[in-house]
Design an enzyme around this catalytic site. Structure first.
Site, PDB file in Angstrom:
ATOM      1  N   ARG A 157      66.284  19.917 -54.984  1.00  0.00           N
ATOM      2  CA  ARG A 157      65.386  21.079 -54.914  1.00  0.00           C
ATOM      3  C   ARG A 157      64.400  21.015 -56.078  1.00  0.00           C
ATOM      4  NH1 ARG A 157      66.851  23.249 -59.391  1.00  0.00           N
ATOM      5  NH2 ARG A 157      69.033  23.279 -60.017  1.00  0.00           N
TER       6      ARG A 157
ATOM      7  N   GLY B  50      62.704  22.603 -59.557  1.00  0.00           N
ATOM      8  CA  GLY B  50      63.264  23.281 -60.712  1.00  0.00           C
ATOM      9  C   GLY B  50      64.022  22.350 -61.641  1.00  0.00           C
TER      10      GLY B  50
ATOM     11  N   THR C 226      70.454  24.289 -63.390  1.00  0.00           N
ATOM     12  CA  THR C 226      70.977  25.602 -63.017  1.00  0.00           C
ATOM     13  C   THR C 226      72.499  25.532 -63.007  1.00  0.00           C
ATOM     14  OG1 THR C 226      69.043  26.084 -61.643  1.00  0.00           O
ATOM     15  CG2 THR C 226      70.991  27.402 -61.240  1.00  0.00           C
TER      16      THR C 226
ATOM     17  N   CYS D 238      67.124  26.687 -66.351  1.00  0.00           N
ATOM     18  CA  CYS D 238      65.775  26.572 -65.798  1.00  0.00           C
ATOM     19  C   CYS D 238      64.740  26.226 -66.861  1.00  0.00           C
ATOM     20  CB  CYS D 238      65.384  27.854 -65.055  1.00  0.00           C
ATOM     21  SG  CYS D 238      66.487  28.237 -63.681  1.00  0.00           S
TER      22      CYS D 238
END
Length: 224
Positions: free
Chosen positions: A73, A75, A78, A175
């Site tokens: 994904r 980003g 996380t 992040c």
């Protein structure tokens, strides 16, 4: 499991290992692309894990105390774990506006609307990824957004901190934003169960679908 004619709602009754969830998402995306499966909203929880998005900086993995997986994904790093609600969306933007920016904005607003139903004021911040609130004064992150779009079908989605062990975020720079803390519904003094949050998401879902639309040129796109 709750379903509609167009979109299947799936609620996991036990934590789902991250690699299993990723494999199931990939398979569902391919099936939706082939027209062989319905779209999906999947609500679940993971065992403790750190995931690395496409922009992850290895320097931001401070203490890999949990397994680390490449997510695919958008980003950076996380954390996912118990007490956090994960929402994975496999939606066909080919029939819902073909606008990735609109999708991400609508996804943020959906989570914000669900939290509002639980008396938690959250908001977006331009130029800063995630869902934000105020925890006794400073802005703090209560939710993360990370999506990928493959041939106009979405995967990944959001995570919201209901009552995780916030110390588990200490193994990473969440992040990539070291200057802001993370918080949770419980830390805000507004505890909510996963079922309660799921119900709030369901109530706000029609507005989310209605918000999708517009046009956006491009193919595979990602958002952190």
């Amino acid at each position: 499991m709750e379903s509609t004619d167009e979109i299947e709602w799936r609620v996991a009754d036990a934590p789902v290992p991250y690699p299993d969830a990723l494999a199931q998402m990939e398979a569902r995306v391919a099936a939706v692309q082939r027209g062989e499966a319905r779209e999906l909203v999947w609500l679940l929880e993971h065992p403790p894990v750190y995931t690395a998005g496409t922009s992850a900086d290895p320097a931001e993995l401070i203490d890999p105390r949990f397994p680390v997986f490449t997510a695919g994904r958008g980003g950076r790093y996380t954390y996912h774990g118990p007490g956090q609600r994960i929402g994975y969306l496999v939606l066909d933007l080919g029939r819902r506006g073909r606008d990735v920016r609109c999708f991400v904005h609508a996804l943020e607003e959906w989570v914000i609307a669900a939290l509002a139903r639980l008396d938690i004021h959250a908001f977006r911040v331009e130029g800063r990824v995630g869902i934000w609130t105020r925890d006794g004064g400073p802005e703090a992150k209560i939710g993360a957004i990370g999506v990928r779009v493959k041939r106009w079908v979405t995967m990944h989605g959001f995570s919201v901190n209901l009552d995780p062990d916030l110390a588990d975020f200490g193994g990473i720079v969440p992040c990539g934003l070291s200057e802001f803390p993370v918080t949770s519904a419980a830390a805000l003094g507004r505890p909510v169960s996963a079922a309660g949050f799921d119900a709030a998401l369901g109530a706000a879902f029609p507005a989310f679908l209605s918000a999708l639309g517009g046009t956006c040129a491009g193919g595979d796109e990602q958002k952190g």
